[in-house]
Write a protein that holds these residues in place. Structure first.
Motif, mmCIF file in Angstrom:
data_model
loop_
_atom_site.group_PDB
_atom_site.id
_atom_site.type_symbol
_atom_site.label_atom_id
_atom_site.label_comp_id
_atom_site.label_asym_id
_atom_site.label_seq_id
_atom_site.Cartn_x
_atom_site.Cartn_y
_atom_site.Cartn_z
ATOM 1 N N LEU A 4 -3.574 34.720 -44.746
ATOM 2 C CA LEU A 4 -4.134 34.607 -45.383
ATOM 3 C C LEU A 4 -5.727 35.868 -45.599
ATOM 4 N N VAL A 5 -5.767 36.696 -45.661
ATOM 5 C CA VAL A 5 -7.530 36.809 -45.340
ATOM 6 C C VAL A 5 -7.651 37.381 -46.473
ATOM 7 N N GLU A 6 -8.820 37.102 -47.466
ATOM 8 C CA GLU A 6 -9.840 37.586 -48.741
ATOM 9 C C GLU A 6 -10.591 38.539 -47.610
ATOM 10 N N SER A 7 -10.606 39.316 -48.751
ATOM 11 C CA SER A 7 -12.073 40.490 -48.829
ATOM 12 C C SER A 7 -12.427 40.734 -49.647
ATOM 13 N N GLY A 8 -14.093 40.962 -50.585
ATOM 14 C CA GLY A 8 -14.020 42.064 -51.326
ATOM 15 C C GLY A 8 -15.276 41.400 -52.935
ATOM 16 N N GLY A 9 -14.980 40.197 -51.394
ATOM 17 C CA GLY A 9 -16.976 39.306 -52.608
ATOM 18 C C GLY A 9 -17.795 39.885 -52.183
ATOM 19 N N THR A 23 -4.495 39.696 -47.530
ATOM 20 C CA THR A 23 -3.942 40.385 -47.036
ATOM 21 C C THR A 23 -3.218 39.502 -46.084
ATOM 22 N N THR A 24 -1.973 39.416 -46.095
ATOM 23 C CA THR A 24 -1.032 38.486 -45.873
ATOM 24 C C THR A 24 -0.608 38.753 -44.329
ATOM 25 N N SER A 25 -0.373 37.774 -43.834
ATOM 26 C CA SER A 25 0.251 38.248 -42.264
ATOM 27 C C SER A 25 1.486 38.293 -42.568
ATOM 28 N N GLY A 26 2.210 37.249 -43.228
ATOM 29 C CA GLY A 26 3.975 37.626 -43.410
ATOM 30 C C GLY A 26 4.930 39.059 -42.840
ATOM 31 N N VAL A 48 -6.990 29.989 -60.644
ATOM 32 C CA VAL A 48 -7.473 31.287 -61.761
ATOM 33 C C VAL A 48 -6.599 32.293 -62.007
ATOM 34 N N THR A 49 -5.733 32.694 -61.419
ATOM 35 C CA THR A 49 -3.961 33.404 -61.708
ATOM 36 C C THR A 49 -2.640 33.170 -60.229
ATOM 37 N N ALA A 50 -2.080 33.664 -60.455
ATOM 38 C CA ALA A 50 -0.710 33.770 -59.643
ATOM 39 C C ALA A 50 0.248 34.533 -60.312
ATOM 40 N N ILE A 51 0.783 34.851 -59.169
ATOM 41 C CA ILE A 51 1.636 36.459 -59.774
ATOM 42 C C ILE A 51 3.517 35.546 -58.539
ATOM 43 N N SER A 52 4.803 35.896 -59.674
ATOM 44 C CA SER A 52 5.173 35.307 -58.942
ATOM 45 C C SER A 52 6.096 35.828 -57.767
ATOM 46 N N ASP A 73 1.088 44.918 -54.016
ATOM 47 C CA ASP A 73 0.776 46.012 -53.134
ATOM 48 C C ASP A 73 1.874 45.425 -52.117
ATOM 49 N N VAL A 74 3.140 45.591 -52.541
ATOM 50 C CA VAL A 74 4.002 44.880 -51.516
ATOM 51 C C VAL A 74 4.371 45.366 -50.235
ATOM 52 N N ALA A 75 3.934 46.564 -49.881
ATOM 53 C CA ALA A 75 4.466 47.200 -48.771
ATOM 54 C C ALA A 75 3.097 46.357 -47.864
ATOM 55 N N LYS A 76 1.921 46.953 -48.491
ATOM 56 C CA LYS A 76 1.092 46.545 -47.802
ATOM 57 C C LYS A 76 0.289 44.870 -47.592
ATOM 58 N N ARG A 77 2.112 44.443 -48.424
ATOM 59 C CA ARG A 77 1.252 42.869 -48.249
ATOM 60 C C ARG A 77 -0.039 42.376 -48.828
ATOM 61 N N THR A 78 -0.619 43.024 -49.983
ATOM 62 C CA THR A 78 -1.922 42.234 -50.534
ATOM 63 C C THR A 78 -1.902 42.088 -51.628
ATOM 64 N N VAL A 79 -2.763 40.856 -52.196
ATOM 65 C CA VAL A 79 -2.396 40.961 -53.595
ATOM 66 C C VAL A 79 -4.237 41.094 -53.688
#
Length: 128
Positions: A4-9, A23-26, A48-52, A73-79
């Motif tokens: 998992l790689v975070e960005s945007g801070g 963004t996930t590598s899976g 903080v928060t979560a999504i199923s 965004d499932v297509a981008k594998r990104t939360v």
């Protein structure tokens, strides 16, 4: 092994907004519940928060409900974590986390012990 790689801070003034990305590598996130946690200096890492993995259910900590929004965004594998009306007390390192679940599960894990995969974190600083 999922990465998992975070960005945007970054640094923002109180009342401002930021959007974090994870963004996930899976191959897909449709079999992962995804969460965001944060850790301020000298404090425990907190939910903080979560999504199923179905995307149908979300949950927020009381401290951020109404100000933060989790999406994916499932297509981008990104939360994403959209953070509005930021306060100085939101200052922390924000971590993305993933928990394998059955495909399209409605489970929303809210404790860090339930998560198997973690990003490296991204710093969010809110100035007053």
């Amino acid at each position: 092994q999922v990465q998992l790689v975070e960005s945007g801070g970054g640094l923002v003034q109180a009342g401002g907004s930021l959007r974090l990305s994870c963004t996930t590598s899976g191959r897909t996130i449709s079999n992962y519940a995804m969460g965001w946690f944060r850790q301020a200096p000298g404090k425990e890492r907190e939910f903080v928060t979560a999504i199923s993995s179905s995307g149908a259910n979300t949950y927020y900590a009381d401290s951020v409900r109404g100000r933060f929004t989790i999406s994916r965004d499932v297509a981008k594998r990104t939360v994403y974590l959209q953070m509005n009306s930021l306060k100085p007390e939101d200052t922390a390192v924000y971590y993305c986390a993933g928990r394998p679940t059955p495909y399209y599960s409605n489970e929303v894990p809210t404790t860090r012990e339930l998560y198997n995969y973690w990003g490296q974190g991204t710093q969010v600083t809110v100035s007053s």
